[in-house]
Design an enzyme around this catalytic site. Structure first.
Site, PDB file in Angstrom:
ATOM      1  N   ASP A 103       0.630  -1.176  -0.243  1.00 40.88           N
ATOM      2  CA  ASP A 103      -0.122   0.071  -0.014  1.00 40.88           C
ATOM      3  C   ASP A 103       1.198   1.217   0.048  1.00 40.88           C
ATOM      4  O   ASP A 103       1.918   1.106   0.249  1.00 40.88           O
ATOM      5  CB  ASP A 103      -0.992  -0.153   1.365  1.00 40.88           C
ATOM      6  CG  ASP A 103      -1.924  -1.159   1.247  1.00 40.88           C
ATOM      7  OD1 ASP A 103      -2.172  -1.579   0.224  1.00 40.88           O
ATOM      8  OD2 ASP A 103      -2.520  -1.687   2.505  1.00 40.88           O
TER       9      ASP A 103
HETATM   10  N1  URA Z   1      -1.106  -5.950   3.970  1.00 37.56           N
HETATM   11  C1  URA Z   1      -1.538  -4.685   3.924  1.00 37.56           C
HETATM   12  O1  URA Z   1      -2.506  -4.407   4.328  1.00 37.56           O
HETATM   13  N2  URA Z   1      -0.799  -3.644   3.119  1.00 37.56           N
HETATM   14  C2  URA Z   1       0.150  -3.982   2.523  1.00 37.56           C
HETATM   15  O2  URA Z   1       0.689  -2.992   2.013  1.00 37.56           O
HETATM   16  C3  URA Z   1       0.762  -5.297   2.497  1.00 37.56           C
HETATM   17  C4  URA Z   1      -0.016  -6.300   3.286  1.00 37.56           C
END
Ligand code: URA
Length: 237
Positions: A103
């Site tokens: 993310d």
């Molecule tokens: N899980 C999440 O919630 N975000 C990420 O960036 C990676 C795994």
């Protein structure tokens, strides 16, 4: 063997047309310093030098320490993680892709490759590649939360497939490490919310056996040949 002009354009250095000019200028040579005659000369990539330097690898396999604020995509609004790489990588053929996504606000290790088969294996849940996440939480971490996060067998809201078992250990009053073999959308955030302790920071420290190590946020490097071979072997390719 591949035509010199095709090689240079596939690697994103320039258009096929421009290679003739580069050959004439003497910028392109063989490893032993001898010149090429024309843009259509057949070459082995490893034997080509541009201004005395070897070319980028014909197959890319890269690890990067993704900084917060960057998006893992070619198309979203900038800044994008691909902006942290040389511009010529953006026009390579085949195209470079990230191995899964982190993310925008997540930091840590992201792999990228233009090898479609390797990419497919690394993101496939069947291969159970372990991803290590370091998580800070809003509230103190309880034993019950650690057990539930590790247990698997329950469903996240809006999912009908039960989670696979994971590994989880408390690393501080408000921090834990979660090791997942799946890669569902916002999985760590959703899992922490589901156990009633949302996260405040998410960092991926390791992907399979590869650690983010000394790479500073925004830094990247190619896999070494030995690392690449180990990865290819672990994926049975
Ligand atoms: N899980 C999440 O919630 N975000 C990420 O960036 C990676 C795994």
């Amino acid at each position: 063997m591949i035509r010199l002009d095709k090689l240079l354009s596939n690697l994103g250095y320039c258009s096929r047309k421009e290679v003739g000019r580069m050959v004439k200028s003497g910028a392109l040579t063989r490893a032993d310093g001898t010149s090429f005659k024309k843009a259509s000369d057949k070459v082995v990539a490893e034997d080509v030098r541009l201004d005395g330097e070897p070319l980028d690898p014909t197959e890319l396999l890269i690890m990067m320490h993704k900084p917060a604020g960057y998006t893992c995509s070619h198309r979203d609004r900038p800044p994008l993680i691909f902006d942290l790489l040389p511009e010529r990588f953006a026009v390579r053929d085949p195209k470079l892709s990230c191995v899964g996504r982190l993310d925008k606000d997540t930091t840590g290790l992201i792999l990228m490759t233009d090898n479609g088969q390797l990419l497919h294996r690394l993101i496939s849940p069947n291969w159970k590649v372990e991803k290590f996440y370091q998580v800070d939480t809003v509230l103190d971490v309880t034993e019950a939360q650690v057990e539930r996060l590790a247990a698997g067998g329950w469903c996240l809201p809006d999912d009908d497939k039960p989670l696979a078992p994971a590994r989880c250990r408390k690393t501080g009053e408000r921090s834990l490490e979660l090791v997942l073999t799946e890669g569902r959308y916002h999985q760590v955030k959703r899992m922490l919310e589901a156990v009633g302790n949302p996260l405040t920071r998410l960092h991926r420290s390791q992907f399979a056996e590869w650690e983010v190590g000394d790479l500073a946020p925004g830094e990247w490097r190619h896999f070494t040949e030995a690392e690449r071979e180990a990865l290819v072997e672990s994926c049975s390719l």
